[in-house]
Motif scaffolding. Structure first.
Motif, PDB file in Angstrom:
ATOM      1  N   VAL A  76       0.831  -1.204   0.000  1.00 30.28           N
ATOM      2  CA  VAL A  76       0.000   0.000   0.000  1.00 30.28           C
ATOM      3  C   VAL A  76       0.864   1.252   0.000  1.00 30.28           C
ATOM      4  CG1 VAL A  76      -1.670   1.326   1.357  1.00 30.28           C
ATOM      5  CG2 VAL A  76      -1.969  -1.131   1.094  1.00 30.28           C
ATOM      6  N   VAL A  77       1.914   1.249   0.797  1.00 28.77           N
ATOM      7  CA  VAL A  77       2.772   2.434   0.907  1.00 28.77           C
ATOM      8  C   VAL A  77       3.569   2.673  -0.371  1.00 28.77           C
ATOM      9  CG1 VAL A  77       4.752   3.408   2.155  1.00 28.77           C
ATOM     10  CG2 VAL A  77       2.905   2.297   3.418  1.00 28.77           C
ATOM     11  N   LYS A  78       4.197   1.619  -0.908  1.00 24.37           N
ATOM     12  CA  LYS A  78       5.077   1.787  -2.066  1.00 24.37           C
ATOM     13  C   LYS A  78       4.322   1.922  -3.381  1.00 24.37           C
ATOM     14  CE  LYS A  78       9.316  -0.273  -0.374  1.00 24.37           C
ATOM     15  NZ  LYS A  78      10.331  -1.296  -0.586  1.00 24.37           N
ATOM     16  N   SER A  79       3.401   1.005  -3.648  1.00 27.68           N
ATOM     17  CA  SER A  79       2.747   1.011  -4.966  1.00 27.68           C
ATOM     18  C   SER A  79       1.317   1.539  -4.926  1.00 27.68           C
ATOM     19  CB  SER A  79       2.752  -0.401  -5.559  1.00 27.68           C
ATOM     20  OG  SER A  79       1.983  -1.267  -4.750  1.00 27.68           O
ATOM     21  N   ARG A  80       0.877   1.905  -3.752  1.00 28.11           N
ATOM     22  CA  ARG A  80      -0.473   2.448  -3.570  1.00 28.11           C
ATOM     23  C   ARG A  80      -1.552   1.516  -4.143  1.00 28.11           C
ATOM     24  NH1 ARG A  80       0.113   8.028  -2.089  1.00 28.11           N
ATOM     25  NH2 ARG A  80       2.186   8.744  -2.599  1.00 28.11           N
ATOM     26  N   SER A  81      -1.314   0.217  -3.969  1.00 27.40           N
ATOM     27  CA  SER A  81      -2.306  -0.763  -4.399  1.00 27.40           C
ATOM     28  C   SER A  81      -2.373  -1.880  -3.370  1.00 27.40           C
ATOM     29  CB  SER A  81      -1.947  -1.335  -5.780  1.00 27.40           C
ATOM     30  OG  SER A  81      -0.740  -2.060  -5.698  1.00 27.40           O
ATOM     31  N   ALA A  82      -3.531  -2.484  -3.280  1.00 30.75           N
ATOM     32  CA  ALA A  82      -3.734  -3.561  -2.323  1.00 30.75           C
ATOM     33  C   ALA A  82      -3.379  -4.896  -2.968  1.00 30.75           C
ATOM     34  CB  ALA A  82      -5.188  -3.583  -1.860  1.00 30.75           C
ATOM     35  N   THR A  83      -2.758  -5.749  -2.176  1.00 28.40           N
ATOM     36  CA  THR A  83      -2.455  -7.109  -2.609  1.00 28.40           C
ATOM     37  C   THR A  83      -3.238  -8.061  -1.716  1.00 28.40           C
ATOM     38  OG1 THR A  83      -0.590  -7.335  -1.098  1.00 28.40           O
ATOM     39  CG2 THR A  83      -0.117  -6.427  -3.299  1.00 28.40           C
ATOM     40  N   MET A  84      -3.074  -9.345  -1.961  1.00 29.42           N
ATOM     41  CA  MET A  84      -3.727 -10.334  -1.105  1.00 29.42           C
ATOM     42  C   MET A  84      -3.237 -10.187   0.335  1.00 29.42           C
ATOM     43  SD  MET A  84      -5.958 -12.558  -1.277  1.00 29.42           S
ATOM     44  CE  MET A  84      -6.628 -13.992  -0.516  1.00 29.42           C
ATOM     45  N   ASP A  85      -1.949  -9.877   0.496  1.00 27.35           N
ATOM     46  CA  ASP A  85      -1.414  -9.671   1.847  1.00 27.35           C
ATOM     47  C   ASP A  85      -2.088  -8.492   2.538  1.00 27.35           C
ATOM     48  OD1 ASP A  85       0.385 -11.802   1.748  1.00 27.35           O
ATOM     49  OD2 ASP A  85       1.945 -10.586   0.817  1.00 27.35           O
ATOM     50  N   THR A  86      -2.399  -7.459   1.772  1.00 27.21           N
ATOM     51  CA  THR A  86      -3.083  -6.292   2.333  1.00 27.21           C
ATOM     52  C   THR A  86      -4.471  -6.686   2.832  1.00 27.21           C
ATOM     53  OG1 THR A  86      -1.932  -4.923   0.704  1.00 27.21           O
ATOM     54  CG2 THR A  86      -3.754  -3.900   1.895  1.00 27.21           C
ATOM     55  N   LEU A  87      -5.177  -7.462   2.020  1.00 28.33           N
ATOM     56  CA  LEU A  87      -6.533  -7.877   2.410  1.00 28.33           C
ATOM     57  C   LEU A  87      -6.511  -8.790   3.627  1.00 28.33           C
ATOM     58  CD1 LEU A  87      -7.955  -8.546  -1.164  1.00 28.33           C
ATOM     59  CD2 LEU A  87      -8.261  -6.521   0.258  1.00 28.33           C
ATOM     60  N   VAL A  88      -5.577  -9.717   3.670  1.00 21.35           N
ATOM     61  CA  VAL A  88      -5.452 -10.609   4.822  1.00 21.35           C
ATOM     62  C   VAL A  88      -5.085  -9.791   6.057  1.00 21.35           C
ATOM     63  CG1 VAL A  88      -4.105 -12.505   5.823  1.00 21.35           C
ATOM     64  CG2 VAL A  88      -4.895 -12.655   3.466  1.00 21.35           C
ATOM     65  N   SER A  89      -4.165  -8.847   5.898  1.00 23.59           N
ATOM     66  CA  SER A  89      -3.757  -7.995   7.020  1.00 23.59           C
ATOM     67  C   SER A  89      -4.941  -7.219   7.583  1.00 23.59           C
ATOM     68  CB  SER A  89      -2.678  -7.004   6.579  1.00 23.59           C
ATOM     69  OG  SER A  89      -1.540  -7.662   6.141  1.00 23.59           O
ATOM     70  N   LEU A  90      -5.752  -6.669   6.687  1.00 23.12           N
ATOM     71  CA  LEU A  90      -6.926  -5.911   7.143  1.00 23.12           C
ATOM     72  C   LEU A  90      -7.911  -6.803   7.885  1.00 23.12           C
ATOM     73  CD1 LEU A  90      -7.669  -3.533   4.137  1.00 23.12           C
ATOM     74  CD2 LEU A  90      -7.097  -2.876   6.481  1.00 23.12           C
ATOM     75  N   GLY A  91      -8.203  -7.959   7.326  1.00 21.92           N
ATOM     76  CA  GLY A  91      -9.174  -8.860   7.952  1.00 21.92           C
ATOM     77  C   GLY A  91      -8.697  -9.401   9.283  1.00 21.92           C
ATOM     78  N   VAL A  92      -7.497  -9.949   9.283  1.00 21.61           N
ATOM     79  CA  VAL A  92      -6.937 -10.541  10.503  1.00 21.61           C
ATOM     80  C   VAL A  92      -6.668  -9.455  11.542  1.00 21.61           C
ATOM     81  CG1 VAL A  92      -4.922 -11.754  11.443  1.00 21.61           C
ATOM     82  CG2 VAL A  92      -5.976 -12.554   9.329  1.00 21.61           C
ATOM     83  N   GLY A  93      -6.057  -8.365  11.110  1.00 20.38           N
ATOM     84  CA  GLY A  93      -5.754  -7.269  12.032  1.00 20.38           C
ATOM     85  C   GLY A  93      -7.000  -6.678  12.653  1.00 20.38           C
ATOM     86  N   SER A  94      -8.057  -6.511  11.858  1.00 20.75           N
ATOM     87  CA  SER A  94      -9.316  -5.961  12.383  1.00 20.75           C
ATOM     88  C   SER A  94      -9.920  -6.879  13.430  1.00 20.75           C
ATOM     89  CB  SER A  94     -10.318  -5.757  11.250  1.00 20.75           C
ATOM     90  OG  SER A  94      -9.829  -4.823  10.328  1.00 20.75           O
TER      91      SER A  94
END
Length: 190
Positions: free
Chosen positions: A61-79
């Motif tokens: 998210v920070v470098k390419s300003r796009s979400a990856t599968m890791d971003t989605l997992v991070s959001l779900g698990v982190g939330s």
């Protein structure tokens, strides 16, 4: 492998504590009173074992300003994990830990499959012929395959691997073409 096994080690007891009442099992009052703390203690090592997912998800998210599968997992698990810490009434530690454990299992299986593929490609590369017997000036000489030119006459004896594509000028033999065509039976060449 080690990250998955570490996550599984803590996810299994967490599953028991969080799902025991669904199976009709009665837990001791001490465990029921401290369920939030117990689930926190068992889910935190799972979250730590999956930290690379959180790091890669954030970097994407920070470098390419796009979400990856890791971003989605991070959001779900982190939330789920953070909500459980803040709420204490509604616990989702188990969901966060189970999801992360399954993701780590998938990553482990993917890495294992990639390793086998790399190994198979390495074996295929080992089957490459490095030298060819070429007829030059009426004499048979061994040359690196890279030096075989169009129009050269390549001599291939029975049992040898064929170094290049070409046309049979004389002789006959059966050729194993399974690497190219998938045909399991040798093909007669004349």
């Amino acid at each position: 492998r080690s990250r998955f096994l570490w996550a599984l080690t803590f996810s299994l007891p967490l599953a028991f504590f969080s799902l025991a009442w669904h199976a009709g099992l009665r837990l001791p009052a001490f465990i029921v009173r401290n369920m939030a703390l117990i689930q926190f203690l068992f889910s935190t090592p799972v979250i730590v074992s999956g930290r690379q997912i959180f790091i890669r998800g954030t970097k994407a998210v920070v470098k390419s300003r796009s979400a990856t599968m890791d971003t989605l997992v991070s959001l779900g698990v982190g939330s789920a994990y953070l909500y459980s810490i803040l709420s204490r009434a509604h616990l989702y530690y188990d969901s966060a830990a189970f999801l992360l454990t399954f993701i780590l299992l998938g990553r482990f299986m993917e890495a294992k499959a990639k390793g086998k593929t790399s190994e198979a490609i390495g074996k295929l590369m080992g089957l490459q012929v490095r030298e060819a017997s070429v007829l030059r000036s009426g004499k048979e000489v061994k040359v690196p395959v890279e030096e075989v030119a169009a129009g050269d006459t390549v001599i291939v004896r029975p049992g040898e691997r064929i170094p290049t594509d070409g046309i049979v000028l004389e002789g006959h033999s059966s050729v194993d073409e399974s690497m190219i065509s998938g045909e399991s039976m040798p093909v007669e060449k004349v």
